[in-house]
Design an enzyme around this catalytic site. Structure first.
Site, PDB file in Angstrom:
ATOM      1  N   TRP A 345       0.890  -1.294   0.016  1.00 53.78           N
ATOM      2  CA  TRP A 345      -0.203  -0.054  -0.166  1.00 53.78           C
ATOM      3  C   TRP A 345       0.685   1.273  -0.113  1.00 53.78           C
ATOM      4  O   TRP A 345       0.421   2.484  -0.208  1.00 53.78           O
ATOM      5  CB  TRP A 345      -0.905   0.169   1.327  1.00 53.78           C
ATOM      6  CG  TRP A 345      -0.328   0.278   2.630  1.00 53.78           C
ATOM      7  CD1 TRP A 345       1.013  -0.125   2.908  1.00 53.78           C
ATOM      8  CD2 TRP A 345      -0.676   0.843   3.551  1.00 53.78           C
ATOM      9  NE1 TRP A 345       1.135   0.434   4.211  1.00 53.78           N
ATOM     10  CE2 TRP A 345       0.195   0.813   4.640  1.00 53.78           C
ATOM     11  CE3 TRP A 345      -1.831   1.648   3.897  1.00 53.78           C
ATOM     12  CZ2 TRP A 345      -0.115   1.675   5.825  1.00 53.78           C
ATOM     13  CZ3 TRP A 345      -2.373   2.377   5.189  1.00 53.78           C
ATOM     14  CH2 TRP A 345      -1.278   2.412   6.093  1.00 53.78           C
ATOM     15  N   ASP A 346       2.197   1.087  -0.058  1.00 49.23           N
ATOM     16  CA  ASP A 346       3.258   2.459   0.208  1.00 49.23           C
ATOM     17  C   ASP A 346       2.827   3.184  -0.976  1.00 49.23           C
ATOM     18  O   ASP A 346       3.208   4.422  -0.758  1.00 49.23           O
ATOM     19  CB  ASP A 346       4.459   1.784  -0.272  1.00 49.23           C
ATOM     20  CG  ASP A 346       4.904   0.885   1.232  1.00 49.23           C
ATOM     21  OD1 ASP A 346       4.296  -0.267   1.170  1.00 49.23           O
ATOM     22  OD2 ASP A 346       5.910   1.160   2.050  1.00 49.23           O
ATOM     23  N   GLU A 484      -0.357  -3.760  12.165  1.00 49.66           N
ATOM     24  CA  GLU A 484       0.229  -5.123  11.656  1.00 49.66           C
ATOM     25  C   GLU A 484       0.432  -6.014  12.963  1.00 49.66           C
ATOM     26  O   GLU A 484       0.882  -7.018  12.787  1.00 49.66           O
ATOM     27  CB  GLU A 484       1.451  -4.793  10.913  1.00 49.66           C
ATOM     28  CG  GLU A 484       1.120  -4.202   9.294  1.00 49.66           C
ATOM     29  CD  GLU A 484       2.390  -4.402   8.551  1.00 49.66           C
ATOM     30  OE1 GLU A 484       3.299  -4.259   9.147  1.00 49.66           O
ATOM     31  OE2 GLU A 484       2.274  -3.817   7.495  1.00 49.66           O
ATOM     32  N   LYS A 604       2.252  -1.315  16.069  1.00 51.07           N
ATOM     33  CA  LYS A 604       3.506  -1.217  15.417  1.00 51.07           C
ATOM     34  C   LYS A 604       3.636   0.050  14.841  1.00 51.07           C
ATOM     35  O   LYS A 604       4.746   0.533  14.974  1.00 51.07           O
ATOM     36  CB  LYS A 604       3.714  -2.326  14.409  1.00 51.07           C
ATOM     37  CG  LYS A 604       4.806  -2.024  13.476  1.00 51.07           C
ATOM     38  CD  LYS A 604       4.989  -3.300  12.503  1.00 51.07           C
ATOM     39  CE  LYS A 604       6.071  -3.146  11.650  1.00 51.07           C
ATOM     40  NZ  LYS A 604       6.187  -4.126  10.420  1.00 51.07           N
ATOM     41  N   GLN A 605       2.658   0.653  14.337  1.00 54.35           N
ATOM     42  CA  GLN A 605       2.556   1.693  13.588  1.00 54.35           C
ATOM     43  C   GLN A 605       1.381   2.296  13.486  1.00 54.35           C
ATOM     44  O   GLN A 605       0.370   1.921  14.142  1.00 54.35           O
ATOM     45  CB  GLN A 605       3.082   1.752  12.122  1.00 54.35           C
ATOM     46  CG  GLN A 605       2.419   0.871  11.571  1.00 54.35           C
ATOM     47  CD  GLN A 605       2.841   0.317   9.977  1.00 54.35           C
ATOM     48  OE1 GLN A 605       3.777   0.661   9.716  1.00 54.35           O
ATOM     49  NE2 GLN A 605       2.088  -0.597   9.164  1.00 54.35           N
TER      50      GLN A 605
END
Length: 789
Positions: A345-346, A484, A604-605
């Site tokens: 998805w970057d 994630e 995580k983010q």
């Protein structure tokens, strides 16, 4: 970093992989890591060359099961050029004493320079200077100039150049138990002694690769071929203080290239016709100069230097040459083998930047997704859904490439990988379609391929929504969010989470936006689309209903990351930091302790906070209002604070998103996170990951922070909307834009002043909308504005 030069001083084996990644040269078609040409692949060096979209699939035996993986292929190595005194050992930093070593990337020219002085004993020194380019004007050419100078001695130097087809994908340690032998059927030959060739193919995808090299020196060249290696040799006479030069020019083609018959013939013809190094350099410099003008960015200080490096690597991965290819956005660039070269998805962090500089590249990258729309629809049908289910990881043909198991290096265990449940990648595709069309004004794309993708993604979300009678709302069950870490509830037998807030809100946005597009399509096109897809009024009514009734969970006055998040245990953050220091990969730490991060309020983010990255405060409030929720500033600020203290930042994207969100909220901590995003790769904050490939999304995202985040720039309703936020550490900056056919629109912010310049053209004036006024800037005009405090 010194202005336009990225430089390393001294030789340090421990840093070599990092340097190779950050010194990669590329042109959008292929890229080559910044490895030393005299060094072969080993635990220190990994000379890799990667062609955009060149994938191969292999099956390995892992943890008692057969595992299939598709990888971006490390194609034959064109770099090898080694040297030695006659009858001596080949010289490398591991076999000889290095007196001095410098490696420099000249960003303005796309040139890699290295200078090394080798001690040869008895007061003898060999000075080596190399200049390397991967041609930005001709995407199939690369060249290496090597200059040798003897200091204090006279003698002969043997130089051996080669094209090496015996390479493997071995650049990521945790993948080395997997089969990495992607190339087969190597064959070599010569046209003349100074022009040799190598051909091979990939083992399963059957992509034919042709490579040819021309060697020029002030001495006779001989050819010498070994298995999978086309070699050339030359013996040079050295005199004290006199420089001798060897030029190696290489051409690379694959059977995926358009307008060729055979890749080997094409490579031979191209390298035979290639001009000398100096002439190649001149056209290469012109191409880079044009790129820099289109992507002009003026940010002072260290931040500006790092942003320039980030922009350099974005342009090397996704250049105008990319617009001619069928490729997506590789999450780790063309710089290494991490993530197997897959498309995630970057692009959500990359295309918003490209839209306003290289819209033709954005359109091509969206074309990659459209060509795989049928595959996404097939994936949805296999999951029992209508519409399009785009994969979390995509490669050559758009099937799901996410591995089923992954290795925890800390515990040594292979674990199930459920990240394919990140269905939100479809929303990212839809967001990029809309952003591209708004920035470019490309109505033709929106009405055709864009509308088709939006429709099928919206259809998938509507069909995935389950009505809950108790809640009186629709729910999306069994997914993963961007976090994630969390892939299941504690002690659950099945993976997946319910009502991930990011997933549900972005799904509502997709449904709402697609309804707008379908209703405003020209009538003939709307009829065609309905006929092709079976769309009817009843389905549109369903979308309208779901877009207003998707469930968003809350707990303790903040938005919940997912339903049940508030019931999870709190983690002893300070205790884990004290025990482990770096806890970015908290999931691996806990698993090695026979625990699981699924039990804790730990991310995580950025997950939920991604909503503040994608949408302006006004648009986000509107989305929640449409869903029947009130999102005031106090609730949002509480939510931001809640997750700030419960995130380990195990992704380079996390600091970027947090910096963006905090800047828009005018929070003092914003710059701390912005700096982390800027330094993520250059300081290798993720602990060794940059050596496996740069993080393209984070690099492009920092550029977009300056382009859209801080100025509050939006492209919507046919206007440029600006709502700048003051960031004391970055209060003066400027950049250019390509907006709806206007080339080189200049925006500059200087401590409370905004200057907008629209170059001369035959286009219509641009509407600039600020919170307190609207101005119209015609081509050829410059407008100065004082911003409100």
């Amino acid at each position: 970093m010194t202005g336009w030069t990225w430089e390393y001083e001294g030789y340090d084996p421990a840093d070599e992989r990092l340097r190779e990644s950050l010194c990669t040269l590329g042109n959008g078609y292929f890229a080559t890591r910044g490895a030393l040409p005299e060094c072969a692949a080993d635990d220190i060096h990994h000379p890799g060359t990667y062609v955009a979209g060149c994938y191969n699939r292999l099956t390995s035996e892992i943890a008692g099961r057969r595992v299939e993986n598709e990888d971006l292929v490390n194609v034959p190595n064109w770099l090898p050029l080694r040297f030695r005194l006659v009858d001596g050992d080949w010289l490398t930093p591991e076999t000889a004493e290095v007196l001095d070593h410098r490696q420099m990337v000249h960003l303005a020219s796309g040139l890699l320079e290295r200078r090394t002085r080798y001690a040869l004993g008895e007061g003898r020194v060999l000075s080596v200077r190399q200049q390397r380019l991967v041609h930005m004007a001709d995407p199939h050419l690369a060249a290496l100039r090597t200059e040798f100078t003897a200091e204090g001695f006279t003698g002969d130097l043997d130089v051996e150049a080669a094209l090496d087809g015996g390479v493997t994908n071995s650049g990521v340690a945790r993948y080395r138990d997997l089969d990495g032998r992607h190339l087969t059927a190597p064959d070599t030959g010569s046209v003349e002694p100074d022009l040799v060739w190598l051909r091979c193919r990939t083992r399963t995808s059957d992509i034919r690769i042709g490579m040819a090299a021309r060697l020029r020196a002030d001495a006779p060249v001989t050819d010498r071929h070994e298995e999978a290696r086309a070699g050339q040799r030359v013996r040079l006479g050295l005199l004290p203080g006199r420089t001798v030069t060897v030029d190696k020019t290489v051409a690379l083609h694959t059977s995926r290239d358009p307008a060729i018959s055979d890749p080997l013939d094409a490579a031979i013809d191209r390298v035979a016709a290639a001009p000398a190094f100096d002439d190649l350099l001149e056209t290469h410099l012109t191409a880079w100069d044009q790129l820099w003008r289109r992507a002009e960015l003026d940010v002072p200080g260290e931040a500006g230097d790092i942003l320039r490096l980030h922009l350099f690597h974005v342009l090397q991965t996704l250049s105008p040459h990319t617009a001619e290819l069928d490729v997506g956005v590789p999450a780790r660039g063309l710089h290494g083998e991490a993530y197997r070269g897959h498309v995630f998805w970057d692009e959500l962090f990359v295309l918003p930047y490209l839209n306003l500089h290289f819209p033709e590249v954005s359109r091509a990258l969206l074309g990659y997704r459209h060509r795989r729309l049928d595959r996404a629809c097939a994936a949805a049908r296999a999951a029992g859904r209508r519409g399009a289910l785009y994969p979390w990881q995509s490669g050559s043909d758009g099937r799901e490439e996410t591995q089923e198991v992954h290795l925890n290096p800390r515990s040594g265990r292979w674990l199930p990988d459920h990240s394919r449940l990140q269905r939100h990648v479809g929303s990212a595709v839809a967001y990029n379609v809309w952003q591209y069309c708004e920035a470019s004004g490309d109505a033709e794309f929106l009405h055709t391929k864009g509308a088709e993708m939006l429709l099928q993604i919206a259809r998938f979300w509507a069909d995935s929504a389950t009505w809950d009678e108790r809640l009186g709302r629709h729910r999306i069950l069994g997914v993963m969010g961007p976090d994630e870490y969390h892939d299941a509830y504690p002690d659950a037998l099945r993976p997946g989470l319910d009502d991930n807030a990011y997933t549900n809100v972005t799904a509502a946005w997709v449904l709402s936006r697609t309804l707008d597009v379908v209703r405003t399509l020209p009538e003939p096109r709307r009829r065609e689309l309905a006929e092709r897809t079976g769309l009817d009024a009843g389905e549109l009514e369903q979308w309208e209903d779901v877009s207003r009734t998707l469930h968003v969970p809350f707990h303790e006055g903040v938005i919940s990351q997912f339903e049940g998040y508030g019931d999870l245990a709190e983690l002893d953050w300070e205790g884990y930091r004290h025990r482990y220091g770096d806890i970015r990969r908290l999931d691996r730490i806990l698993e090695a302790e026979d625990d699981t991060v699924n039990r804790y309020k730990a991310s995580k983010q950025a997950d939920l906070l991604m909503l503040g990255y994608l949408f302006s405060p006004r648009e986000l409030r509107g989305l929640f209002e449409r869903l029947g929720y009130r999102l005031d500033d106090e609730t949002w600020h509480r939510t931001v604070d809640h997750y700030l203290h419960r995130t380990s930042h195990g992704s380079t994207l996390s600091g970027l998103v947090h910096g963006w969100v905090l800047a828009r909220a005018r929070r003092a901590a914003a710059w701390t996170y912005c700096q982390e995003a800027l330094r993520g790769d250059i300081a290798d904050l993720q602990g060794g990951t940059t050596g496996e490939g740069i993080h393209l999304g984070a690099m492009a995202g920092t550029l977009d922070l300056v382009q859209r985040g801080l100025p509050g720039l939006e492209t919507r309703e046919g206007a440029l909307w600006l709502d700048p936020v003051p960031l004391p550490e970055l209060s003066s900056y400027g950049f250019s834009l390509h907006y709806q056919g206007h080339w080189g629109v200049q925006l500059r912010l200087e401590r409370g002043r905004l200057e907008v310049t629209v170059p001369h053209s035959d286009r219509e004036p641009i509407d600039i909308r600020l919170p307190d006024r609207v101005v119209c800037v015609a081509p050829g005009e410059t407008y100065h504005l004082l911003l409100a405090d």
